[in-house]
Design a protein around this motif. Structure first.
Motif, mmCIF file in Angstrom:
data_model
loop_
_atom_site.group_PDB
_atom_site.id
_atom_site.type_symbol
_atom_site.label_atom_id
_atom_site.label_comp_id
_atom_site.label_asym_id
_atom_site.label_seq_id
_atom_site.Cartn_x
_atom_site.Cartn_y
_atom_site.Cartn_z
ATOM 1 N N ALA A 38 -93.470 -26.988 23.969
ATOM 2 C CA ALA A 38 -93.326 -26.194 25.193
ATOM 3 C C ALA A 38 -94.689 -26.012 25.835
ATOM 4 C CB ALA A 38 -92.708 -24.842 24.862
ATOM 5 N N GLU A 39 -94.802 -26.452 27.076
ATOM 6 C CA GLU A 39 -96.088 -26.401 27.771
ATOM 7 C C GLU A 39 -96.093 -25.417 28.933
ATOM 8 O OE1 GLU A 39 -98.653 -27.813 26.694
ATOM 9 O OE2 GLU A 39 -98.036 -29.519 25.460
ATOM 10 N N THR A 40 -94.933 -25.103 29.486
ATOM 11 C CA THR A 40 -94.878 -24.276 30.691
ATOM 12 C C THR A 40 -94.305 -22.899 30.380
ATOM 13 O OG1 THR A 40 -92.629 -24.952 31.305
ATOM 14 C CG2 THR A 40 -94.453 -26.371 32.026
ATOM 15 N N ALA A 41 -94.591 -21.957 31.276
ATOM 16 C CA ALA A 41 -94.048 -20.612 31.133
ATOM 17 C C ALA A 41 -92.526 -20.642 31.208
ATOM 18 C CB ALA A 41 -94.626 -19.701 32.225
ATOM 19 N N HIS A 42 -91.973 -21.558 32.005
ATOM 20 C CA HIS A 42 -90.522 -21.672 32.136
ATOM 21 C C HIS A 42 -89.891 -22.065 30.802
ATOM 22 C CE1 HIS A 42 -86.610 -22.655 33.847
ATOM 23 N NE2 HIS A 42 -86.676 -23.810 33.209
ATOM 24 N N GLU A 43 -90.494 -23.039 30.092
ATOM 25 C CA GLU A 43 -89.958 -23.461 28.802
ATOM 26 C C GLU A 43 -90.049 -22.343 27.768
ATOM 27 O OE1 GLU A 43 -90.799 -28.249 28.631
ATOM 28 O OE2 GLU A 43 -92.511 -26.884 28.478
ATOM 29 N N LEU A 44 -91.179 -21.628 27.755
ATOM 30 C CA LEU A 44 -91.321 -20.523 26.811
ATOM 31 C C LEU A 44 -90.320 -19.419 27.099
ATOM 32 C CD1 LEU A 44 -95.208 -20.265 26.530
ATOM 33 C CD2 LEU A 44 -93.627 -21.002 24.750
ATOM 34 N N ALA A 45 -90.128 -19.131 28.367
ATOM 35 C CA ALA A 45 -89.168 -18.085 28.736
ATOM 36 C C ALA A 45 -87.750 -18.472 28.325
ATOM 37 C CB ALA A 45 -89.239 -17.826 30.234
ATOM 38 N N ALA A 46 -87.390 -19.751 28.509
ATOM 39 C CA ALA A 46 -86.056 -20.213 28.122
ATOM 40 C C ALA A 46 -85.870 -20.106 26.613
ATOM 41 C CB ALA A 46 -85.850 -21.647 28.589
ATOM 42 N N TYR A 47 -86.909 -20.455 25.854
ATOM 43 C CA TYR A 47 -86.855 -20.351 24.394
ATOM 44 C C TYR A 47 -86.674 -18.893 23.965
ATOM 45 C CZ TYR A 47 -88.915 -20.038 19.685
ATOM 46 O OH TYR A 47 -89.174 -19.752 18.360
ATOM 47 N N ARG A 48 -87.406 -17.999 24.584
ATOM 48 C CA ARG A 48 -87.301 -16.588 24.202
ATOM 49 C C ARG A 48 -85.963 -15.988 24.627
ATOM 50 N NH1 ARG A 48 -93.593 -14.695 25.523
ATOM 51 N NH2 ARG A 48 -94.503 -15.896 23.774
ATOM 52 N N ARG A 49 -85.397 -16.459 25.710
ATOM 53 C CA ARG A 49 -84.055 -15.992 26.093
ATOM 54 C C ARG A 49 -83.028 -16.405 25.036
ATOM 55 N NH1 ARG A 49 -85.687 -17.394 31.388
ATOM 56 N NH2 ARG A 49 -84.623 -19.428 31.223
ATOM 57 N N LEU A 50 -83.161 -17.625 24.520
ATOM 58 C CA LEU A 50 -82.264 -18.066 23.453
ATOM 59 C C LEU A 50 -82.394 -17.167 22.230
ATOM 60 C CD1 LEU A 50 -82.411 -21.986 23.332
ATOM 61 C CD2 LEU A 50 -80.473 -20.548 23.944
ATOM 62 N N ARG A 51 -83.628 -16.827 21.880
ATOM 63 C CA ARG A 51 -83.847 -15.956 20.731
ATOM 64 C C ARG A 51 -83.178 -14.600 20.934
ATOM 65 N NH1 ARG A 51 -90.252 -16.444 19.764
ATOM 66 N NH2 ARG A 51 -89.869 -14.259 19.222
ATOM 67 N N THR A 52 -83.314 -14.057 22.115
ATOM 68 C CA THR A 52 -82.672 -12.769 22.395
ATOM 69 C C THR A 52 -81.157 -12.881 22.302
ATOM 70 O OG1 THR A 52 -84.503 -12.120 23.847
ATOM 71 C CG2 THR A 52 -82.421 -10.936 24.111
ATOM 72 N N GLU A 53 -80.621 -13.950 22.860
ATOM 73 C CA GLU A 53 -79.177 -14.158 22.837
ATOM 74 C C GLU A 53 -78.644 -14.222 21.416
ATOM 75 O OE1 GLU A 53 -75.875 -17.509 24.310
ATOM 76 O OE2 GLU A 53 -77.989 -17.695 24.882
ATOM 77 N N VAL A 54 -79.380 -14.932 20.540
ATOM 78 C CA VAL A 54 -78.884 -15.151 19.180
ATOM 79 C C VAL A 54 -79.270 -14.030 18.225
ATOM 80 C CG1 VAL A 54 -79.015 -16.699 17.176
ATOM 81 C CG2 VAL A 54 -78.803 -17.645 19.484
ATOM 82 N N PHE A 55 -80.560 -13.688 18.156
ATOM 83 C CA PHE A 55 -81.021 -12.755 17.128
ATOM 84 C C PHE A 55 -80.768 -11.295 17.476
ATOM 85 C CE2 PHE A 55 -84.219 -16.340 16.514
ATOM 86 C CZ PHE A 55 -83.439 -16.961 15.552
ATOM 87 N N VAL A 56 -80.699 -10.990 18.782
ATOM 88 C CA VAL A 56 -80.463 -9.602 19.195
ATOM 89 C C VAL A 56 -78.975 -9.351 19.446
ATOM 90 C CG1 VAL A 56 -80.970 -7.823 20.925
ATOM 91 C CG2 VAL A 56 -82.790 -9.386 20.154
ATOM 92 N N HIS A 57 -78.349 -10.179 20.287
ATOM 93 C CA HIS A 57 -76.963 -9.919 20.689
ATOM 94 C C HIS A 57 -75.935 -10.492 19.712
ATOM 95 C CE1 HIS A 57 -78.612 -8.268 24.289
ATOM 96 N NE2 HIS A 57 -79.084 -9.447 24.730
ATOM 97 N N GLU A 58 -76.154 -11.749 19.253
ATOM 98 C CA GLU A 58 -75.152 -12.365 18.391
ATOM 99 C C GLU A 58 -75.265 -11.899 16.943
ATOM 100 O OE1 GLU A 58 -74.096 -16.818 16.621
ATOM 101 O OE2 GLU A 58 -75.176 -16.659 18.524
ATOM 102 N N GLN A 59 -76.471 -11.974 16.361
ATOM 103 C CA GLN A 59 -76.629 -11.642 14.944
ATOM 104 C C GLN A 59 -77.057 -10.195 14.698
ATOM 105 O OE1 GLN A 59 -79.214 -14.554 13.148
ATOM 106 N NE2 GLN A 59 -77.867 -16.272 13.604
ATOM 107 N N ARG A 60 -77.524 -9.523 15.734
ATOM 108 C CA ARG A 60 -77.918 -8.108 15.662
ATOM 109 C C ARG A 60 -78.979 -7.862 14.570
ATOM 110 N NH1 ARG A 60 -74.590 -5.279 18.893
ATOM 111 N NH2 ARG A 60 -72.554 -6.212 19.408
ATOM 112 N N LEU A 61 -79.893 -8.818 14.429
ATOM 113 C CA LEU A 61 -81.000 -8.623 13.494
ATOM 114 C C LEU A 61 -82.065 -7.707 14.073
ATOM 115 C CD1 LEU A 61 -81.473 -12.269 12.155
ATOM 116 C CD2 LEU A 61 -80.797 -10.283 10.805
ATOM 117 N N PHE A 62 -82.203 -7.700 15.396
ATOM 118 C CA PHE A 62 -83.208 -6.884 16.071
ATOM 119 C C PHE A 62 -82.552 -6.090 17.179
ATOM 120 C CE2 PHE A 62 -85.267 -10.730 14.475
ATOM 121 C CZ PHE A 62 -86.319 -10.204 13.745
ATOM 122 N N THR A 63 -83.252 -5.070 17.616
ATOM 123 C CA THR A 63 -82.783 -4.240 18.719
ATOM 124 C C THR A 63 -83.698 -4.441 19.923
ATOM 125 O OG1 THR A 63 -81.927 -2.564 17.192
ATOM 126 C CG2 THR A 63 -82.280 -1.891 19.480
ATOM 127 N N GLY A 64 -83.138 -4.841 21.038
ATOM 128 C CA GLY A 64 -83.920 -4.994 22.262
ATOM 129 C C GLY A 64 -84.580 -6.347 22.395
#
Length: 498
Positions: A38-64
């Motif tokens: 990942a070289e651009t801010a757009h790619e990093l942001a997309a990666y972090r959105r995936l993490r939020t979708e999975v680890f926060v909302h789907e698996q509920r490992l983290f809050t927020g």
């Protein structure tokens, strides 16, 4: 690594060469995804959105959110998987664990695959393999990952080893480790054949052992493989004298493509061999093969300049033209009390004294560190005379086995195991830990002696206690968290104790 894509290995990870050449009939068979940094801010942001979708909302490992200090570390590398339309459908991060200098201890984490991209494409497994390859390319020697317990099977299938169970965010995880065999492979390639090759000489010497009527052992026995106490050493004491003889050959490909540097190195390696035994150099003999006179002249030019820099005369030799490139040099030195390579004992401290000046030799990046060609004669003599002045219990100059592999040779000759404290090893900033522990340095001396023994007074070289000899065999790397990983699991040469 938090993993949510437990699938079989990917089936379409290689790009079809016909598609690269423009054959449109193959477009339907293009890889389903491509992994890149990942070289651009757009790619990093997309990666972090995936993490939020999975680890926060789907698996509920983290809050927020699941962000931490690793995300803020500029050394952290993010690899992302993009589908055929360019959308980011997965990612993983990896980077140094230690907050200070990069010691070659990295960890992977936050491995994620978009819900709609899971399945037989194997994006998760491909990201793990890509992370392993990138870590090794960065000179990493320890690569860990914290894996959800249900995904341990996948990581085992990919070649990872279980370390121990841990708990992360209140959920059961397993600490896994990717096996990196770089040091052992380097040591084996350079030295493992020695024991079997020399076994015949050793057996013949043993059969020939008989008393000398004048007392002691016959000269042939005293001279065998270095003599008693010097088996596998850097040089060999000449029976009945205070002379030390050493001999080294240069790799023919190096003589062919870098003749001046080959000539220089032929002097360097032999003088260092004498220095490791505490011997003062007397002179050199060279044997040179070259395709023509011009090539021979270039080799001899490098050899002559090095001999002048070290203050060692070339006494003679042999030159043959019209043959494949070859170069071997024999060095003669003198000491009444040679320092053995196998004089270490359990409890002795290990010290590395190395010249950190200079840089990677052009054409040999990551393999040869050149500091000597920039040094004055007085600096070179200070370094090569250091063992003779300090007289440690054991000494070996670092050879083609690298720092860790050479330490394994010292430990083997001493009948010991060695543990190297990675954070304490003197290292130039321009070298990764993996490169530094496996390269051939211009001057690097490993010594073993009682803890707190005086350091080597080696002029511009830097020294530090960075390990210890213990019972057992092989070489372990000790990390700042106290964990020890195996760098060399057994003996290096197979020749055994001196």
């Amino acid at each position: 690594m938090y993993l949510d894509d437990v699938t079989a290995p990917a089936t379409g990870e290689q790009t079809d060469i016909l598609a690269l050449l423009g054959d449109r009939s193959t477009l339907a068979r293009r890889p389903a995804f491509r992994i890149q940094q990942a070289e651009t801010a757009h790619e990093l942001a997309a990666y972090r959105r995936l993490r939020t979708e999975v680890f926060v909302h789907e698996q509920r490992l983290f809050t927020g959110h699941d962000l931490d200090d690793r995300d803020a570390d500029p050394r952290t590398v993010v690899l992302v998987a993009r589908d055929r339309d360019g959308a980011v459908v997965g990612g993983v991060r990896l980077g140094p664990v230690h907050d200070g200098p990069d010691l070659g201890w990295w960890a992977g984490g936050r491995l994620v695959v978009a819900p709609g991209a899971r399945g037989p494409r194997g994006i998760g497994g491909a990201l793990v393999r890509a992370a392993c390859a990138r870590a090794e390319a960065e000179g990493v020697l320890r690569f860990d990952a914290t894996v959800q317990s249900r995904n341990e099977v996948l990581f085992r299938r990919l070649g990872w080893h279980r370390v121990r169970p841990v708990t992360v965010a209140g959920a059961p995880h397993v600490l896994m480790r990717w096996p990196i065999g770089r040091i052992e492979a380097q040591a084996a390639a350079a030295k493992a054949a020695l024991g079997p090759l020399l076994a015949g000489l050793h057996e013949r010497a043993a059969r020939a052992r008989r008393p000398d009527p004048r007392g002691g052992l016959l000269p042939s026995e005293r001279a065998a493989l270095g003599g008693a106490g010097f088996l596998g050493d850097d040089g060999a004491p000449v029976p009945g004298t205070d002379v030390i003889a050493a001999c080294d050959a240069i790799v023919p490909s190096m003589v062919e493509r870098a003749p001046e540097w080959a000539g220089w190195c032929a002097v360097l390696v032999n003088v260092n061999d004498l220095a490791a035994m505490g011997a003062s150099p007397l002179g050199l003999l060279d044997a040179l093969g070259a395709k023509d006179a011009d090539h021979a002249a270039r080799v001899l030019d490098g050899l002559g300049r090095a001999a002048h820099a070290y203050g060692v005369p070339v006494l003679g030799g042999h030159t043959q033209l019209g043959v494949p490139a070859a170069l071997s040099v024999t060095a003669l030195g003198r000491t009444a009390h040679p320092v053995p390579g196998g004089g270490g004992r359990p409890g002795h401290a290990v010290r590395l004294t190395a010249d950190l000046g200079g840089g990677w030799r052009p054409g040999y990046r990551g393999r040869q560190w050149d500091s000597t060609s920039r040094r004055r004669t007085d600096e070179l003599r200070a370094m090569t005379g250091a063992v003779a002045a300090a007289r440690p219990a054991a000494a070996k100059d670092v050879s083609m086995a690298g720092i860790a592999g050479t330490l394994g040779m010292l430990a083997e000759a001493s009948g010991c195991r060695a543990v190297l404290d990675v954070a304490a090893v003197p290292r130039p900033r321009a070298a990764t830990t993996g490169d530094w522990l496996t390269c051939f340095p211009g001057f690097a001396m490993l010594t073993a002696d009682t803890p707190g023994a005086p350091p080597l007074a080696a002029g511009p070289a830097t020294g530090a206690e960075c390990g210890a000899l213990t019972t057992g065999e092989g070489v372990g790397l000790r990390w700042p968290d106290g964990e020890i990983t195996e760098a060399v699991t057994s003996t290096v040469t197979g020749m055994g104790p001196a």
